[in-house]
Design a protein around this motif. Structure first.
Motif, mmCIF file in Angstrom:
data_model
loop_
_atom_site.group_PDB
_atom_site.id
_atom_site.type_symbol
_atom_site.label_atom_id
_atom_site.label_comp_id
_atom_site.label_asym_id
_atom_site.label_seq_id
_atom_site.Cartn_x
_atom_site.Cartn_y
_atom_site.Cartn_z
ATOM 1 N N LEU A 59 15.130 7.550 2.995
ATOM 2 C CA LEU A 59 15.077 6.071 3.145
ATOM 3 C C LEU A 59 15.860 5.103 3.229
ATOM 4 O O LEU A 59 16.211 4.269 3.776
ATOM 5 C CB LEU A 59 14.148 5.861 1.379
ATOM 6 N N THR A 60 17.389 5.677 2.552
ATOM 7 C CA THR A 60 18.807 5.231 2.683
ATOM 8 C C THR A 60 19.574 4.677 4.614
ATOM 9 O O THR A 60 19.360 3.973 4.672
ATOM 10 C CB THR A 60 19.590 5.299 1.644
ATOM 11 N N THR A 61 18.212 6.150 4.924
ATOM 12 C CA THR A 61 19.153 5.867 6.335
ATOM 13 C C THR A 61 18.312 5.404 7.193
ATOM 14 O O THR A 61 18.029 5.453 8.503
ATOM 15 C CB THR A 61 20.030 7.246 6.779
ATOM 16 N N HIS A 62 17.466 5.207 6.988
ATOM 17 C CA HIS A 62 15.976 5.123 8.189
ATOM 18 C C HIS A 62 16.373 4.069 8.662
ATOM 19 O O HIS A 62 16.077 3.593 10.357
ATOM 20 C CB HIS A 62 14.915 4.667 7.065
ATOM 21 N N GLU A 99 4.643 4.249 13.384
ATOM 22 C CA GLU A 99 4.195 3.190 13.621
ATOM 23 C C GLU A 99 4.982 2.154 13.805
ATOM 24 O O GLU A 99 4.700 1.822 12.446
ATOM 25 C CB GLU A 99 3.397 3.581 14.370
ATOM 26 N N GLY A 100 5.606 0.673 13.827
ATOM 27 C CA GLY A 100 5.873 -0.416 13.598
ATOM 28 C C GLY A 100 4.887 -1.238 13.342
ATOM 29 O O GLY A 100 4.857 -2.048 12.582
ATOM 30 N N SER A 101 3.779 -0.663 13.844
ATOM 31 C CA SER A 101 2.405 -1.454 13.774
ATOM 32 C C SER A 101 2.194 -1.743 12.259
ATOM 33 O O SER A 101 1.845 -2.800 12.332
ATOM 34 C CB SER A 101 1.834 -1.351 15.205
ATOM 35 N N LEU A 102 2.253 -0.716 12.228
ATOM 36 C CA LEU A 102 1.877 0.295 10.379
ATOM 37 C C LEU A 102 2.522 -1.461 9.539
ATOM 38 O O LEU A 102 1.830 -1.424 8.625
ATOM 39 C CB LEU A 102 1.740 1.205 10.480
ATOM 40 N N HIS A 103 3.446 -0.874 9.502
ATOM 41 C CA HIS A 103 4.927 -1.350 9.012
ATOM 42 C C HIS A 103 4.084 -3.389 9.150
ATOM 43 O O HIS A 103 4.242 -4.121 7.965
ATOM 44 C CB HIS A 103 6.278 -1.662 9.222
ATOM 45 N N GLU A 104 3.808 -3.292 10.423
ATOM 46 C CA GLU A 104 3.670 -4.808 10.501
ATOM 47 C C GLU A 104 2.245 -5.164 10.180
ATOM 48 O O GLU A 104 2.544 -6.630 9.529
ATOM 49 C CB GLU A 104 3.510 -5.958 12.003
ATOM 50 N N ALA A 105 1.683 -4.474 10.294
ATOM 51 C CA ALA A 105 0.472 -4.932 9.804
ATOM 52 C C ALA A 105 -0.004 -4.996 7.848
ATOM 53 O O ALA A 105 -0.467 -5.836 6.939
ATOM 54 C CB ALA A 105 -0.940 -3.628 9.751
ATOM 55 N N ALA A 106 1.077 -4.303 7.331
ATOM 56 C CA ALA A 106 1.495 -3.792 5.775
ATOM 57 C C ALA A 106 1.713 -6.047 5.818
ATOM 58 O O ALA A 106 1.476 -5.916 4.585
ATOM 59 C CB ALA A 106 2.010 -3.128 5.045
ATOM 60 N N ASP A 111 -0.192 -8.136 5.387
ATOM 61 C CA ASP A 111 -1.219 -8.529 4.411
ATOM 62 C C ASP A 111 -0.475 -8.939 2.587
ATOM 63 O O ASP A 111 -1.536 -8.462 1.800
ATOM 64 C CB ASP A 111 -2.084 -6.646 4.235
ATOM 65 N N GLY A 112 0.628 -9.300 3.383
ATOM 66 C CA GLY A 112 1.187 -9.745 1.964
ATOM 67 C C GLY A 112 2.422 -8.078 1.334
ATOM 68 O O GLY A 112 2.719 -9.038 0.200
ATOM 69 N N ALA A 113 2.313 -6.927 1.743
ATOM 70 C CA ALA A 113 2.862 -5.709 0.961
ATOM 71 C C ALA A 113 4.276 -6.068 0.636
ATOM 72 O O ALA A 113 5.249 -6.374 1.735
ATOM 73 C CB ALA A 113 2.444 -4.896 1.107
ATOM 74 N N GLU A 114 4.925 -5.923 0.073
ATOM 75 C CA GLU A 114 6.259 -5.942 -0.758
ATOM 76 C C GLU A 114 6.452 -5.066 -0.735
ATOM 77 O O GLU A 114 5.713 -3.931 -0.148
ATOM 78 C CB GLU A 114 6.667 -6.561 -2.422
ATOM 79 N N TRP A 115 8.169 -4.035 -0.556
ATOM 80 C CA TRP A 115 8.927 -2.953 -0.309
ATOM 81 C C TRP A 115 8.412 -1.822 -1.164
ATOM 82 O O TRP A 115 7.713 -1.122 -0.435
ATOM 83 C CB TRP A 115 10.422 -3.062 -0.039
ATOM 84 N N ARG A 121 5.416 2.940 -1.779
ATOM 85 C CA ARG A 121 3.803 3.411 -2.438
ATOM 86 C C ARG A 121 2.512 3.336 -1.891
ATOM 87 O O ARG A 121 2.123 4.717 -1.508
ATOM 88 C CB ARG A 121 3.194 1.874 -3.569
ATOM 89 N N TYR A 122 1.960 2.338 -0.406
ATOM 90 C CA TYR A 122 0.741 2.617 -0.044
ATOM 91 C C TYR A 122 0.486 3.138 1.512
ATOM 92 O O TYR A 122 -0.004 3.252 2.151
ATOM 93 C CB TYR A 122 -0.209 1.629 0.217
#
Lengths: 440, 325
Positions: free
Chosen positions: B125-128, B214-221, B224-228, B233-234
């Motif tokens: 996670l730190t080097t992602h 995929e980047g789109s998943l991060h965008e979608a999250a 939806d207002g998800a914090e880091w 977690r989800y």
């Protein structure tokens, strides 16, 4: 079955024994004959060893018209693998140089030439050798496979300055006397003795020597005697130096031999028992250079003031190298000629001068005994005794060391529980007996 | 196939959607000349030969050896060594330290793997995300992994010896370190060093999993207002389950089988607390020269390894079936 055996041998040779088979086939080729010899790689004097190889080959070619092809192994495992692949495939080195304590195991495989009287004559006769060095060539004089080649007797190093300052004129010849001297010398941050309790090679040698000196060779007529009172006493003495007598640095629980030698070299200990001539290389570069000497280790067992009747005053285990000739060798006569050359006084002198290994040749040994710097080693070599000649010995040895390894945490805590020692010895006894029962 | 596929198929119950009645379409015989089939079989031959040479022959030899009373006395004519059936197995189970060694190897491998997991994932996670000097950090993370096991063993043996760096450090804190290479604490030392040398594997696989999301998943999250924390977690961790399970199994097998590290760190005879199965097998073979007995131990160890391995292979197989369905 024969087909399967061939396939398996071929697979083994193809995978692990490539270098072996390559040199093994040389001897069958036409042209000048070649004889193959396997020896341990010398890590300290590798350049000198290469030169020695070339010299021996050149000399033998002049003498017998055959070249000598040397092959080296780096570790005991490496050595064992080569022996096994050669034995399975029936080809490989004609001559092997083996450590003496491995000779009983090698003998038990039946893969090496049992020397006849005629064979001994061809290598200059049994009389050529220092009698003690023949002590681990075979179970008896009629069944011998090992020809003594180099001797590495154990002795005790001592710090001359520290002993003189404490008014001790010479190291004691009994273990109790040594302990008294060590107690006297333990002061001012120095300890009486340096011992590597964390070493996996040496602990059994102390226990074997003390037991033998008290009349118990540990293995007799196929029976292990590891729970004998003499052996218990040997362990108590060896472990007690640290726990009850406090003549050894408590840090020694984690020491290998090299660290114990370093402590002695730094002047932090007065005695270091169980060192070989190779220690000179380190000690001459250390703080005690010129201030140390070598003496025989005590031969009077713990708790005694003289050697008990019927006991053996061994100064050292019989340590060194033996040469053995493979049964599959097609060059047996040539091999015997090479062995004859290598064990002659002249060759042994060259070997000693190159590597510092003590000779097994009696003539040369007697000559060296007049040199005060070497006399202790020669004397120890002549008073060394072979470990019991039994194919199960390696397991006995491992069981003896294991007792110390499992007691190291207790040593570190400063107290060895007698019951725990007894339990470990009982386990060692049953393991050793099981191995002896399998011995043929 | 994307990472998403493998994760969903990995979940229990979702793997096999076929019902017995709804069998696959019957295989149709395509018109093909026999010469063509033969040629195709010939193409398989190198692989087949390799399998025989690399797996079948050694395995058969090991099984045969384990049934013989094979030692230094009988090694030279090893096929005529006395056949003792399951004698070696019985001896291994009852009269050697095998069960204790299995327990030591197995428990240390499980504990070390579980401890390495959070370290590896955190490192991934730190080097992602890109930052200045990320390449350097990533390279540094791999050092414990690329070092040969014997080097790791020697380094740690020096660090952990009674008057070594570790105990000096502990002494500064007023703690008496004591013995790390023998006694009860040697078990902790083994686990510690195994974690140290194996977390980068988990890190590598977790990182590759992260990069595959995929980047789109991060965008979608994010939409939806998800914090880091919620995203982790989800979204992220569930998608990492596939690569991480793989990493766990490989790491577990690797540690269970680890010979060099304990051999170099503790030597032989090994202290009781760290007498692991590979070292015990080695000692029986190369010090006691009981080749038959150690072959039996090797076969037992192979069977033990097969359990997690089959679980893994089954997971992979479900993946491919699903993909081809």
């Amino acid at each position: 079955m024969r087909v399967l055996r061939t396939i398996v041998a071929a697979t083994l040779v193809a995978t692990v024994g490539v270098p072996l088979s390559a040199c093994g086939s040389d001897s069958a080729a036409d042209g000048p004959k070649t004889i193959n010899m396997l020896v341990g790689a010398n890590a300290i004097y590798s350049t000198e060893q290469q030169k020695w190889f070339a010299d021996v080959s050149a000399k033998f070619e002049k003498l017998a018209g055959a070249k000598v092809n040397f092959e080296t192994f780096a570790s005991p495992t490496d050595e064992l693998t080569k022996i096994q692949t050669s034995m399975l495939s029936g080809q490989g080195p004609d001559i092997y140089s083996l450590g003496t304590t491995f000779t009983p195991t090698a003998y038990s495989t039946g893969a090496f030439v049992n020397l006849t009287a005629d064979d001994w004559n061809k290598i200059g006769g049994r009389d050529r050798f220092l009698p003690a060095t023949l002590g681990i060539s075979g179970p008896d004089a009629e069944h011998e496979v090992g020809i003594p080649f180099a001797s590495r007797p154990f002795v005790m190093a001592y710090n001359k300055e520290l002993l003189a300052a404490a008014g001790i004129d010479k190291p004691a010849d009994s273990w109790d006397g040594l302990l008294q001297q060590a107690k006297k010398l333990t002061k001012d941050g120095r300890y009486g003795m340096a011992v590597g309790y964390g070493d996996t090679f040496d602990p059994w040698k102390f226990v074997w020597a003390m037991s033998l000196q008290a009349g118990n060779p540990l293995v007799e007529d196929g029976k292990a005697r590891l729970t004998d009172p003499t052996t218990v006493k040997a362990y108590q003495t060896y472990l007690g130096w640290l726990t009850t007598d406090k003549v050894v640095d408590p840090a020694a629980t984690g020491w290998k031999n090299a660290q114990a030698l370093a402590a002695f070299g730094a002047g932090k200990a007065a005695f270091m028992p169980m060192v070989s001539a190779t220690s000179r290389v380190n000690l001459d570069k250390s703080a005690v250079a010129g201030k140390y000497g070598y003496a025989l280790m005590p031969t009077i067992p713990p708790g005694a003031t003289s050697l008990p009747a019927g006991a053996v005053g061994a100064t050292s285990i019989l340590s060194g190298d033996n040469l053995v000739i493979a049964k599959y060798s097609k060059n047996k006569d040539l091999a015997l000629r090479l062995v004859n050359m290598l064990t002659s006084a002249e060759s042994q002198e060259a070997y000693y001068k190159t590597f510092g290994e003590m000779p097994t040749n009696a003539e040369l040994a007697n000559k060296l005994a007049t040199d005060p710097a070497l006399s202790t080693f020669v004397e120890s070599s002549s008073k060394a005794h072979g470990t019991p000649f039994n194919g199960g010995w390696s397991k006995v040895q491992l069981a003896l060391v294991n007792v110390v390894v499992q007691l190291v945490p207790d040593l570190a805590a400063g107290k060895v529980d007698a019951k725990k020692l007894d339990a470990l010895l009982a386990k060692a006894q049953s393991d050793a007996q099981a191995a002896l029962d399998k011995a043929k | 196939m994307t990472v998403t596929d493998s994760v969903t198929t990995g979940a229990p119950g979702t793997g096999d959607l076929r019902r017995p009645g709804a069998a696959r379409p019957a295989p149709r015989r395509r018109p093909r000349s026999t010469a063509g089939t033969a040629a195709a079989l010939w193409l398989l031959a190198p692989g087949g030969l390799l399998t025989v040479a690399v797996i079948v022959v050694p395995f058969t030899v090991a099984i045969i050896m384990s049934l013989l009373d094979l030692d230094q006395y009988s090694f030279r004519q090893w096929l005529s060594a006395p056949f003792i059936g399951l004698g070696n197995y019985a001896e291994a189970l009852t009269r050697t330290g095998l069960l204790h060694a299995v327990w030591v190897s197995g428990s240390a491998a499980v504990i070390a793997t579980l401890l390495a997991l959070p370290v590896g994932v955190a490192a991934a996670l730190t080097t992602h995300l890109p930052f200045r000097g990320r390449a350097v950090v990533r390279s540094l993370y791999l050092i414990p992994y690329v070092l040969p096991a014997f080097v790791v063993g020697i380094i740690w043996r020096i660090i952990l010896q009674p008057d070594g760096v570790a105990n000096h450090g502990l002494a500064q804190l007023g703690v008496d370190g004591g013995l790390w290479l023998n006694g009860p604490k040697s078990y902790l030392a083994l686990i510690l060093v195994q974690v140290w040398s194996s977390w980068p594997l988990i890190y590598l696989l977790a990182l590759s999993g992260l990069q595959g999301i995929e980047g789109s998943l991060h965008e979608a999250a994010a939409l939806d207002g998800a914090e880091w924390a919620a995203k982790l977690r989800y979204v992220v961790l569930p998608l990492l389950r596939g690569p991480i399970s793989l990493a766990l199994i490989i790491s577990l097998l690797h540690m269970f089988n680890s010979f060099t590290l304990p051999f170099v760190m503790f030597g032989v005879p090994a202290p009781q607390d760290v007498e692991v199965l590979p070292v015990l097998t080695y000692v029986e073979s190369f010090q006691n020269l009981r080749f038959g007995l150690s072959a039996a131990m090797a076969v037992i160890s192979l069977v033990l390894i097969l359990v997690p391995l089959l679980v893994y292979l089954r997971t992979v197989k479900l993946d491919t079936e699903e993909a081809s369905a």
